[in-house]
Write a protein that holds these residues in place. Structure first.
Motif, PDB file in Angstrom:
ATOM      1  N   LEU B 326       1.071  -1.302  -0.027  1.00 45.27           N
ATOM      2  CA  LEU B 326       0.011  -0.104   0.141  1.00 45.27           C
ATOM      3  C   LEU B 326       0.880   1.260   0.027  1.00 45.27           C
ATOM      4  CD1 LEU B 326      -2.696   1.439   0.370  1.00 45.27           C
ATOM      5  CD2 LEU B 326      -2.426   1.163   2.788  1.00 45.27           C
ATOM      6  N   SER B 327       0.392   2.237  -0.850  1.00 50.85           N
ATOM      7  CA  SER B 327       1.067   3.659  -0.700  1.00 50.85           C
ATOM      8  C   SER B 327      -0.016   4.606  -1.090  1.00 50.85           C
ATOM      9  CB  SER B 327       2.173   3.711  -2.065  1.00 50.85           C
ATOM     10  OG  SER B 327       2.365   5.170  -2.129  1.00 50.85           O
ATOM     11  N   PRO B 328      -0.314   5.453  -0.093  1.00 45.99           N
ATOM     12  CA  PRO B 328      -1.492   6.175  -0.286  1.00 45.99           C
ATOM     13  C   PRO B 328      -1.529   7.081  -1.338  1.00 45.99           C
ATOM     14  CG  PRO B 328      -0.860   6.083   1.921  1.00 45.99           C
ATOM     15  CD  PRO B 328       0.209   5.326   1.079  1.00 45.99           C
ATOM     16  N   ARG B 329      -0.148   7.713  -1.730  1.00 44.05           N
ATOM     17  CA  ARG B 329      -0.021   8.524  -3.009  1.00 44.05           C
ATOM     18  C   ARG B 329      -0.313   7.644  -4.225  1.00 44.05           C
ATOM     19  NH1 ARG B 329       6.049  10.335  -3.784  1.00 44.05           N
ATOM     20  NH2 ARG B 329       6.468   8.073  -3.383  1.00 44.05           N
ATOM     21  N   LYS B 330      -0.027   6.248  -4.039  1.00 42.17           N
ATOM     22  CA  LYS B 330      -0.414   5.565  -5.512  1.00 42.17           C
ATOM     23  C   LYS B 330      -1.753   5.490  -5.793  1.00 42.17           C
ATOM     24  CE  LYS B 330       0.196   0.957  -7.686  1.00 42.17           C
ATOM     25  NZ  LYS B 330      -1.315   0.634  -7.548  1.00 42.17           N
ATOM     26  N   ILE B 331      -2.468   5.547  -4.633  1.00 40.39           N
ATOM     27  CA  ILE B 331      -3.894   5.432  -4.715  1.00 40.39           C
ATOM     28  C   ILE B 331      -4.473   6.860  -5.492  1.00 40.39           C
ATOM     29  CG2 ILE B 331      -6.149   5.426  -3.301  1.00 40.39           C
ATOM     30  CD1 ILE B 331      -4.649   2.878  -2.607  1.00 40.39           C
ATOM     31  N   MET B 332      -4.020   7.658  -5.137  1.00 40.08           N
ATOM     32  CA  MET B 332      -4.424   8.979  -5.753  1.00 40.08           C
ATOM     33  C   MET B 332      -3.938   9.062  -7.206  1.00 40.08           C
ATOM     34  SD  MET B 332      -5.926  10.018  -3.183  1.00 40.08           S
ATOM     35  CE  MET B 332      -6.643  11.259  -4.281  1.00 40.08           C
ATOM     36  N   MET B 333      -2.890   8.587  -7.494  1.00 45.42           N
ATOM     37  CA  MET B 333      -2.093   8.603  -8.798  1.00 45.42           C
ATOM     38  C   MET B 333      -3.095   7.693  -9.752  1.00 45.42           C
ATOM     39  SD  MET B 333       1.900   8.610  -7.817  1.00 45.42           S
ATOM     40  CE  MET B 333       2.563   8.530  -9.490  1.00 45.42           C
ATOM     41  N   ASP B 334      -3.258   6.428  -9.247  1.00 48.94           N
ATOM     42  CA  ASP B 334      -4.059   5.525  -9.958  1.00 48.94           C
ATOM     43  C   ASP B 334      -5.569   6.374 -10.192  1.00 48.94           C
ATOM     44  OD1 ASP B 334      -2.202   3.578  -9.737  1.00 48.94           O
ATOM     45  OD2 ASP B 334      -2.852   2.344  -8.247  1.00 48.94           O
ATOM     46  N   THR B 335      -6.121   6.668  -9.240  1.00 48.21           N
ATOM     47  CA  THR B 335      -7.432   7.301  -9.365  1.00 48.21           C
ATOM     48  C   THR B 335      -7.335   8.319 -10.667  1.00 48.21           C
ATOM     49  OG1 THR B 335      -7.934   7.146  -7.167  1.00 48.21           O
ATOM     50  CG2 THR B 335      -9.363   8.413  -8.162  1.00 48.21           C
ATOM     51  N   ARG B 336      -6.483   9.204 -10.641  1.00 52.05           N
ATOM     52  CA  ARG B 336      -6.023  10.272 -11.677  1.00 52.05           C
ATOM     53  C   ARG B 336      -5.930   9.407 -13.022  1.00 52.05           C
ATOM     54  NH1 ARG B 336      -2.405  15.597 -12.008  1.00 52.05           N
ATOM     55  NH2 ARG B 336      -2.853  16.179 -14.328  1.00 52.05           N
ATOM     56  N   ASP B 337      -5.063   8.367 -13.031  1.00 49.62           N
ATOM     57  CA  ASP B 337      -4.727   7.597 -14.398  1.00 49.62           C
ATOM     58  C   ASP B 337      -5.927   7.020 -14.796  1.00 49.62           C
ATOM     59  OD1 ASP B 337      -2.065   8.408 -14.319  1.00 49.62           O
ATOM     60  OD2 ASP B 337      -1.376   6.535 -13.349  1.00 49.62           O
ATOM     61  N   ARG B 338      -6.773   6.387 -14.031  1.00 51.97           N
ATOM     62  CA  ARG B 338      -7.913   5.712 -14.580  1.00 51.97           C
ATOM     63  C   ARG B 338      -9.160   6.785 -15.125  1.00 51.97           C
ATOM     64  NH1 ARG B 338     -10.721   2.495 -17.392  1.00 51.97           N
ATOM     65  NH2 ARG B 338     -12.739   2.005 -16.528  1.00 51.97           N
ATOM     66  N   LEU B 339      -9.127   7.879 -14.199  1.00 56.43           N
ATOM     67  CA  LEU B 339      -9.965   8.967 -14.563  1.00 56.43           C
ATOM     68  C   LEU B 339      -9.637   9.426 -16.087  1.00 56.43           C
ATOM     69  CD1 LEU B 339     -12.569  10.434 -13.791  1.00 56.43           C
ATOM     70  CD2 LEU B 339     -11.116  12.041 -12.628  1.00 56.43           C
ATOM     71  N   GLU B 340      -8.129   9.862 -16.280  1.00 58.72           N
ATOM     72  CA  GLU B 340      -7.742  10.388 -17.621  1.00 58.72           C
ATOM     73  C   GLU B 340      -8.012   9.246 -18.512  1.00 58.72           C
ATOM     74  OE1 GLU B 340      -4.987  13.131 -18.041  1.00 58.72           O
ATOM     75  OE2 GLU B 340      -6.989  13.293 -17.083  1.00 58.72           O
ATOM     76  N   GLU B 341      -8.054   7.830 -18.283  1.00 58.30           N
ATOM     77  CA  GLU B 341      -8.047   6.844 -19.314  1.00 58.30           C
ATOM     78  C   GLU B 341      -9.784   6.900 -19.476  1.00 58.30           C
ATOM     79  OE1 GLU B 341      -6.881   2.404 -19.772  1.00 58.30           O
ATOM     80  OE2 GLU B 341      -8.443   2.670 -18.014  1.00 58.30           O
ATOM     81  N   VAL B 342     -10.403   7.131 -18.478  1.00 66.27           N
ATOM     82  CA  VAL B 342     -11.923   7.080 -18.985  1.00 66.27           C
ATOM     83  C   VAL B 342     -12.185   8.642 -19.536  1.00 66.27           C
ATOM     84  CG1 VAL B 342     -14.468   7.726 -17.775  1.00 66.27           C
ATOM     85  CG2 VAL B 342     -12.909   5.961 -16.702  1.00 66.27           C
ATOM     86  N   GLY B 343     -11.681   9.652 -19.358  1.00 62.84           N
ATOM     87  CA  GLY B 343     -11.730  10.745 -20.293  1.00 62.84           C
ATOM     88  C   GLY B 343     -11.429  10.706 -21.701  1.00 62.84           C
ATOM     89  N   ARG B 344     -10.303   9.882 -21.993  1.00 67.57           N
ATOM     90  CA  ARG B 344      -9.638   9.683 -23.406  1.00 67.57           C
ATOM     91  C   ARG B 344     -10.871   8.615 -24.048  1.00 67.57           C
ATOM     92  NH1 ARG B 344      -4.996   9.237 -20.776  1.00 67.57           N
ATOM     93  NH2 ARG B 344      -4.930   6.870 -20.723  1.00 67.57           N
ATOM     94  N   ASN B 345     -11.258   7.710 -23.269  1.00 67.13           N
ATOM     95  CA  ASN B 345     -12.541   7.050 -23.775  1.00 67.13           C
ATOM     96  C   ASN B 345     -13.835   7.727 -24.033  1.00 67.13           C
ATOM     97  OD1 ASN B 345     -15.034   5.161 -23.893  1.00 67.13           O
ATOM     98  ND2 ASN B 345     -13.743   3.551 -22.837  1.00 67.13           N
ATOM     99  N   ILE B 346     -14.231   8.856 -23.319  1.00 69.54           N
ATOM    100  CA  ILE B 346     -15.174   9.832 -23.797  1.00 69.54           C
ATOM    101  C   ILE B 346     -14.903  10.614 -24.813  1.00 69.54           C
ATOM    102  CG2 ILE B 346     -16.567  11.668 -23.015  1.00 69.54           C
ATOM    103  CD1 ILE B 346     -16.473  10.324 -20.086  1.00 69.54           C
ATOM    104  N   ASP B 347     -13.649  11.106 -24.909  1.00 75.17           N
ATOM    105  CA  ASP B 347     -13.183  11.728 -26.083  1.00 75.17           C
ATOM    106  C   ASP B 347     -13.377  11.166 -27.528  1.00 75.17           C
ATOM    107  OD1 ASP B 347     -12.267  13.953 -24.457  1.00 75.17           O
ATOM    108  OD2 ASP B 347     -10.332  13.429 -24.277  1.00 75.17           O
ATOM    109  N   ALA B 348     -12.885   9.908 -27.549  1.00 72.17           N
ATOM    110  CA  ALA B 348     -12.724   9.070 -28.626  1.00 72.17           C
ATOM    111  C   ALA B 348     -14.128   8.574 -29.094  1.00 72.17           C
ATOM    112  CB  ALA B 348     -11.837   7.887 -28.539  1.00 72.17           C
TER     113      ALA B 348
END
Lengths: 259, 437
Positions: B326-348
């Motif tokens: 567990l790394s709390p920072r990674k929890i935040m980074m993963d959340t952002r990365d996944r959200l960005e992925e979802v965003g790109r999905n919506i863009d496409a």
């Protein structure tokens, strides 16, 4: 000494000053039971009329909630609130920071509104108001003790001073660990870890914390949470220091110093 | 010639700002993919948090050395931006040091202050680079800090140093030209840092100095506009989101978990309690707890974009310190990365098309299980992010919907349900501790 239950108080048509919410650890765990007995002794010495719920007390739901089982938490909470409200409870003292946090912060959203004290807060009040008399300085005086902050008392609820003020009132010398107060290192039990094996790592959290406590050179580690208590005692056993160093709840220390 | 420069400048400015606002709108859209959540509690307390934590950097001062260095960069950023205002006006109007006639004697005082800050920024950023790349400060050395996150941090620091050097070059060549009384480079008084440099640069020809001055002026403002457009892709976006994030952060005690109100009617009716005042139209949640970013509150998603990956949370985490994954920072980074992925999905695709993935593909059960809910991560975060909040929402999903929990926890749940205690002791033994009194 018999400790009356709320049902017994009600049968007499009387209302005690406070409800002592014992919690599962102090009910069933041999070491934590000492804390409950110490508190009961202090309360009766101070002439406080108090009751317990006995078999009507149930888990607050904290470990279920932290593990992720909100459903079970809400069931337990609603059940307990029914019991507490039925007796018209307004003041609760508990010896467990987890019960404290749940009763104080999480029950209001479900209709349970009480004045909730952790025992360190309440005992400090008793000392300050001189409702309990402490022994004058003895040979045990100026013994050094280190205090382990419970996460749910400290960071969770900002209670850093009451336990330390009590230790000072007992004329003990408080030596702080490397991590203390808002930087305090967890004992490893919270978040329902108490009820499962620790995840894979280099070292157990309680062993790391006990090393910090041992580094202070204190012969006593004061705790204010039954789970921290267990974790630190296990840490001492792991270090082979359980005969030289003791873990005691603040309530036990106060009871020992009663005049 | 001047007019061409003006047109070029305005075109660049408009392009940069348009592009930046498009990216910001995308981030806003992504954040609002989260669950709606009512913001309650005192507005005054929220503003106080913004003032103390975001403006005042209060939490940063838990750690003095980085706090002071960060303060230099932060003040440099805010105060030197006043100079950007003049630069932009000069660019649009085709003027040179527009504010000089207005401020007269105070002008060099302002510029000198900016220059001192610029030097402090260069100093602080250099030390930050040393801390990251030579001293290898421990909290920057975690598995999640490889590749892009590491590169991003270095990019920001190097870029800030370059911008400040350009700013100083611009002023130094300008001062040298002023000493030569060349063209429209009217005497502006002595600038504290660049005046001595200008003394040395006097030997250069005016043409070279003008080339220096113009070149640095253009590169500096173009660099600033580029940097503006870099922000939305970078952890550096925290310079903007720290403010709303500290405003919207929960005011409740850190140990208090939010109630899942959507469950309440069902729990109450199961227990035979009146479902009083419950709005019947409460639709059941898509998930019990969070499986993906859509299930998290928008506040958690805002927090993910506010995180600057400083790792104070991870350094304080008892699980991480003892070698758990567990790394709390990674929890935040993963959340952002996944959200960005979802965003790109919506863009496409125009809307989100199921990609068969979720946040749980980024964050493992092992990580989630290692948390002791000690709140050290929440306590340490300088901008009031709560990795704990996300961990607990994901745990809710694992237990209540996916039925994935360790055997010991299942035993604990059963015990609580049957015995009213997490251990298998009967309620009638609850008062036995008092028997020995």
């Amino acid at each position: 000494m018999h400790i009356p239950t709320m049902a017994e108080w009600q049968a007499k048509g009387e209302m005690p000053e406070l409800l002592y919410w014992v919690g599962c650890a102090a009910s069933f765990d041999a070491r934590a039971q000492r804390t409950a007995r110490a508190l009961a002794t202090i309360f009766s010495r101070a002439g406080i009329r108090f009751g317990i719920l006995g078999n009507e007390e149930s888990c607050t739901g904290d470990p279920a909630r932290r593990a992720g089982h909100e459903f079970l938490f809400q069931m337990m909470a609603l059940k307990n609130i029914q019991t507490l409200n039925q007796y018209g409870i307004h003041t609760i003292v508990t010896s467990c920071p987890h019960c404290f946090n749940t009763l104080k912060n999480e029950y209001p959203a479900l209709g349970g509104h009480y004045q909730v004290w952790h025992h360190t807060q309440y005992l400090y009040r008793l000392i300050r108001e001189k409702r309990i008399q402490l022994k004058p300085v003895s040979q045990a005086a100026l013994q050094s003790v280190t205090y382990h902050d419970s996460c749910y008392l400290g960071r969770g609820n900002g209670i850093y001073d009451a336990p330390r003020d009590i230790l000072q009132a007992l004329q003990l010398k408080v030596v702080e660990m490397a991590h203390h107060r808002s930087r305090g290192l967890c004992c490893g039990a919270g978040g329902a870890q108490m009820w499962k094996e620790e995840e894979k790592g280099n070292i157990r959290v309680n062993i790391a914390r006990t090393q910090e406590a041992l580094a202070t050179g204190s012969s006593t580690i004061a705790a204010a949470c039954p789970f921290c208590h267990t974790m630190l005692f296990d840490g001492l056993k792991h270090a082979g220091k359980e005969d030289e160093v003791q873990v005691k709840d603040i309530a036990e220390l106060v009871a020992e110093h009663l005049a | 010639m001047m007019l061409v420069q003006q047109i070029l400048f305005i075109a660049l400015l408009v392009y940069a700002i348009t592009r930046f606002s498009r990216q910001v709108r995308k981030i806003r859209r992504n954040v609002l993919l989260g669950q709606d959540e009512q913001i309650t509690g005192s507005r005054w307390k929220r503003w106080k948090n913004v003032l103390l934590l975001a403006f005042g950097q209060k939490k940063m001062f838990r750690n003095w050395i980085p706090a002071i260095l960060h303060l230099f960069v932060y003040l440099g950023f805010i105060i030197i931006n006043l100079e950007i205002l003049e630069i932009i006006l000069d660019g649009i109007l085709g003027t040179h040091r527009l504010l000089l006639p207005l401020l007269q004697d105070i002008y060099p005082v302002f510029i000198s202050a900016f220059e001192v800050l610029a030097v402090l920024v260069i100093l602080a950023c250099s030390i930050f680079l040393i801390r990251r790349n030579i001293l290898h400060v421990r909290r920057f050395e975690h598995p999640e800090m490889t590749r892009w996150p590491r590169q991003d941090a270095n990019n920001i620091l190097i870029f800030e140093i370059i911008l400040m050097l350009l700013f100083l070059t611009m002023n130094a060549s300008d001062q040298a030209l002023q000493l030569k009384h060349y063209g429209h480079y009217h005497a502006a008084g002595d600038f504290l840092i660049t005046r001595p440099i200008a003394e040395g640069w006097k030997q250069f020809s005016p043409a070279l100095l003008v080339a220096f001055e113009r070149g640095a002026w253009w590169l500096h403002i173009a660099g600033v506009l580029f940097f503006l457009n870099y922000l939305p892709y970078s952890k550096h976006f925290h310079i903007l989101l720290a403010f709303p994030n500290t405003y919207y952060a929960p005011l409740e005690p850190k140990s208090q978990m939010p109630l899942m109100e959507s469950l309440l009617p069902e729990v109450r009716s199961m227990m035979g309690l009146a479902v009083e005042n419950e709005p019947q139209q409460v639709s059941p949640p898509a998930h019990f707890g969070a499986k993906d970013v859509f299930d998290l509150s928008w506040r958690h998603l805002l927090a993910a974009y506010s995180c600057t990956e400083c790792g104070r949370c991870t350094a304080a985490c008892p699980a991480n310190q003892t070698g758990k994954r567990l790394s709390p920072r990674k929890i935040m980074m993963d959340t952002r990365d996944r959200l960005e992925e979802v965003g790109r999905n919506i863009d496409a695709n125009g809307q989100f098309v199921d990609d068969g993935k979720s946040l749980l593909d980024y964050i493992s059960e092992e990580e989630l299980r290692a948390c002791t809910t000690c709140q050290a991560c929440v306590e340490e975060c300088p901008v009031s992010i709560s990795p704990l909040g996300i961990i607990l929402e994901l745990r809710r999903y694992l237990v209540m919907e996916a039925s994935r929990s360790p055997q010991e926890w299942n035993a604990m749940f059963t015990s609580i349900e049957n015995n009213g205690a997490p251990w298998a002791f009967p309620p009638d033994e609850r008062a036995q501790w008092a028997a020995e009194l």
